[in-house]
Design a protein around this motif. Structure first.
Motif, PDB file in Angstrom:
ATOM      1  N   THR A   2      23.884  38.287  -4.286  1.00 60.46           N
ATOM      2  CA  THR A   2      23.236  37.304  -5.144  1.00 60.46           C
ATOM      3  C   THR A   2      24.131  36.084  -5.329  1.00 60.46           C
ATOM      4  O   THR A   2      25.333  36.109  -5.037  1.00 60.46           O
ATOM      5  N   GLU A   3      23.522  35.002  -5.834  1.00 59.22           N
ATOM      6  CA  GLU A   3      24.281  33.776  -6.085  1.00 59.22           C
ATOM      7  C   GLU A   3      25.391  34.034  -7.102  1.00 59.22           C
ATOM      8  O   GLU A   3      26.507  33.525  -6.972  1.00 59.22           O
ATOM      9  N   GLN A   4      25.074  34.862  -8.135  1.00 55.95           N
ATOM     10  CA  GLN A   4      26.068  35.176  -9.160  1.00 55.95           C
ATOM     11  C   GLN A   4      27.248  35.945  -8.567  1.00 55.95           C
ATOM     12  O   GLN A   4      28.411  35.692  -8.893  1.00 55.95           O
ATOM     13  N   GLN A   5      26.954  36.897  -7.689  1.00 52.56           N
ATOM     14  CA  GLN A   5      28.021  37.665  -7.049  1.00 52.56           C
ATOM     15  C   GLN A   5      28.909  36.770  -6.197  1.00 52.56           C
ATOM     16  O   GLN A   5      30.126  36.945  -6.146  1.00 52.56           O
ATOM     17  N   GLN A   6      28.300  35.796  -5.523  1.00 50.84           N
ATOM     18  CA  GLN A   6      29.083  34.858  -4.715  1.00 50.84           C
ATOM     19  C   GLN A   6      30.016  34.028  -5.583  1.00 50.84           C
ATOM     20  O   GLN A   6      31.157  33.755  -5.210  1.00 50.84           O
ATOM     21  N   GLN A   7      29.524  33.642  -6.788  1.00 51.59           N
ATOM     22  CA  GLN A   7      30.360  32.871  -7.712  1.00 51.59           C
ATOM     23  C   GLN A   7      31.534  33.712  -8.227  1.00 51.59           C
ATOM     24  O   GLN A   7      32.623  33.210  -8.448  1.00 51.59           O
ATOM     25  N   ASN A   8      31.269  35.023  -8.418  1.00 49.04           N
ATOM     26  CA  ASN A   8      32.299  35.909  -8.944  1.00 49.04           C
ATOM     27  C   ASN A   8      33.322  36.314  -7.894  1.00 49.04           C
ATOM     28  O   ASN A   8      34.430  36.737  -8.229  1.00 49.04           O
ATOM     29  N   LEU A   9      32.931  36.227  -6.631  1.00 52.30           N
ATOM     30  CA  LEU A   9      33.764  36.738  -5.551  1.00 52.30           C
ATOM     31  C   LEU A   9      35.166  36.139  -5.598  1.00 52.30           C
ATOM     32  O   LEU A   9      35.342  34.933  -5.736  1.00 52.30           O
ATOM     33  N   GLY A  10      36.131  36.999  -5.529  1.00 49.01           N
ATOM     34  CA  GLY A  10      37.513  36.531  -5.546  1.00 49.01           C
ATOM     35  C   GLY A  10      38.184  36.670  -6.882  1.00 49.01           C
ATOM     36  O   GLY A  10      39.412  36.688  -6.962  1.00 49.01           O
ATOM     37  N   LYS A  11      37.398  36.784  -7.968  1.00 46.58           N
ATOM     38  CA  LYS A  11      38.013  36.983  -9.287  1.00 46.58           C
ATOM     39  C   LYS A  11      38.589  38.392  -9.343  1.00 46.58           C
ATOM     40  O   LYS A  11      37.890  39.369  -9.114  1.00 46.58           O
ATOM     41  N   LYS A  12      39.864  38.484  -9.608  1.00 46.02           N
ATOM     42  CA  LYS A  12      40.560  39.777  -9.533  1.00 46.02           C
ATOM     43  C   LYS A  12      40.748  40.374 -10.922  1.00 46.02           C
ATOM     44  O   LYS A  12      41.383  39.759 -11.782  1.00 46.02           O
ATOM     45  N   VAL A  13      40.182  41.553 -11.100  1.00 45.90           N
ATOM     46  CA  VAL A  13      40.210  42.233 -12.392  1.00 45.90           C
ATOM     47  C   VAL A  13      40.765  43.637 -12.214  1.00 45.90           C
ATOM     48  O   VAL A  13      40.505  44.298 -11.205  1.00 45.90           O
ATOM     49  N   THR A  14      41.510  44.095 -13.209  1.00 43.40           N
ATOM     50  CA  THR A  14      42.095  45.436 -13.165  1.00 43.40           C
ATOM     51  C   THR A  14      41.749  46.196 -14.428  1.00 43.40           C
ATOM     52  O   THR A  14      41.851  45.655 -15.534  1.00 43.40           O
ATOM     53  N   VAL A  15      41.350  47.442 -14.253  1.00 44.50           N
ATOM     54  CA  VAL A  15      41.129  48.345 -15.384  1.00 44.50           C
ATOM     55  C   VAL A  15      42.197  49.422 -15.327  1.00 44.50           C
ATOM     56  O   VAL A  15      42.242  50.224 -14.387  1.00 44.50           O
ATOM     57  N   MET A  16      43.055  49.420 -16.326  1.00 43.18           N
ATOM     58  CA  MET A  16      44.085  50.455 -16.422  1.00 43.18           C
ATOM     59  C   MET A  16      43.522  51.616 -17.232  1.00 43.18           C
ATOM     60  O   MET A  16      43.364  51.514 -18.446  1.00 43.18           O
ATOM     61  N   GLY A  17      43.183  52.687 -16.530  1.00 45.71           N
ATOM     62  CA  GLY A  17      42.601  53.849 -17.184  1.00 45.71           C
ATOM     63  C   GLY A  17      41.111  53.935 -16.935  1.00 45.71           C
ATOM     64  O   GLY A  17      40.334  53.249 -17.590  1.00 45.71           O
ATOM     65  N   CYS A  18      40.717  54.738 -15.969  1.00 43.89           N
ATOM     66  CA  CYS A  18      39.295  54.833 -15.594  1.00 43.89           C
ATOM     67  C   CYS A  18      38.690  56.151 -16.059  1.00 43.89           C
ATOM     68  O   CYS A  18      38.233  56.972 -15.256  1.00 43.89           O
ATOM     69  N   GLY A  19      38.718  56.354 -17.375  1.00 45.95           N
ATOM     70  CA  GLY A  19      38.022  57.485 -17.968  1.00 45.95           C
ATOM     71  C   GLY A  19      36.573  57.115 -18.210  1.00 45.95           C
ATOM     72  O   GLY A  19      35.977  56.340 -17.461  1.00 45.95           O
TER      73      GLY A  19
END
Length: 288
Positions: A2-19
């Motif tokens: 989607t257009e929104q996914q293309q805009q988000n592409l490249g933004k790097k996010v980390t979740v510490m703790g995947c419970g």
């Protein structure tokens, strides 16, 4: 894509703790098109994370070098950690989980130039027993209870990150319910039982979907400071149990006033600050 996914592409996010919570957030961010890193302390969870993250990593928060590596070149860090146990854990296990992770993250961020947002998930239980009075983000915290002492200290460490170019936000969550943790089932299992306390303590709740949604709201808006993330319902333990038992036509819970209650919280937690910021709850008044 989607257009929104293309805009988000490249933004790097980390979740510490995947419970329970962290896994829901990484799945959501993955679908949005972010480049997602998810961490776990358990090797056996990696296969699950491989389908909803780009970079699944086994690490512990007490390993400074591992923390430095995982936040390298990232933009947003969500800290969603809990003690590793299938049972009730003691305050020492809390301390060993939260404090080293908080200290190492702050240390690692001092030499990091890419992270712009840190979101730390804490608990509304830090307000302790206020005898049912209203509390907000400025209210005194409970540092008498051993568990809350640890949670309050961890918050202080995170909020003590002195960087003008990084927004640090603490979300104080209510008790978490949602898929797999439905209150109908959890409280339904206690129907007819005799529980400790008088049931007159106020509790706070938040749906998993609202946690995910609020985390993204904070991430996009770049919020900083402390926000209570609890729904609008202000019920005592007794009122909540009666409501859920009655609607399922189950025998009501009874109470033993001679024993201390399970929950250290007895306060009506105000959520107006995050609403004033612009957040709209998905499940403001719904218990499922």
């Amino acid at each position: 894509m989607t257009e929104q996914q293309q805009q988000n592409l490249g933004k790097k996010v980390t979740v510490m703790g995947c419970g329970y919570v962290g896994k829901a957030v990484v799945s959501y961010w993955y679908k949005k098109g972010y480049y997602v890193t998810g961490t776990t302390t358990k090797e056996e969870k990696i296969s699950d994370l491989e389908t909803i993250t780009h970079r699944p990593i086994v690490m512990r928060g007490d390993d400074l070098e591992a923390v430095e590596k995982v936040i390298n070149n990232q933009e947003t860090i969500l800290v969603s950690i809990a003690p590793i146990s299938d049972r009730q854990v003691d305050a020492e296990a809390y301390a060993q989980t939260y404090l080293p992770t908080a200290k190492n993250l702050v240390t690692a961020l001092k030499n990091n130039s890419t992270v712009k947002q840190v979101i730390y998930l804490s608990s509304g239980s830090v307000y302790g027993n206020k005898k049912g009075e209203w509390v907000d983000e400025t209210s005194p915290l409970d540092t008498e209870t051993n568990y809350n002492k640890v949670l309050v200290e961890a918050e202080k460490i995170i909020l003590g990150l002195n960087r003008e170019d990084i927004n640090v936000c603490v979300l104080r969550l209510g008790g978490i319910y949602g898929p797999g943790r439905e209150l109908n089932k959890r409280i339904g299992r206690m129907a007819g039982q005799n529980l400790p306390g008088d049931g007159n303590n106020y509790v706070a709740w938040i749906h998993l979907d609202d946690i995910v949604s609020a985390v993204e709201f904070i991430n996009k808006k770049g919020c900083e400071g402390i926000y209570n993330l609890v729904n609008d319902l202000k019920l005592t333990s007794k009122e909540l149990c009666d409501l859920i038992c009655d609607r399922q036509q189950l025998e009501r819970v009874t109470w033993d006033e001679s024993k201390p209650p399970f929950s250290a919280l007895n306060a009506r937690v105000d959520n107006s600050k995050i609403k004033e910021e612009g957040y709209q709850f998905i499940y403001a008044n719904t218990l499922v």
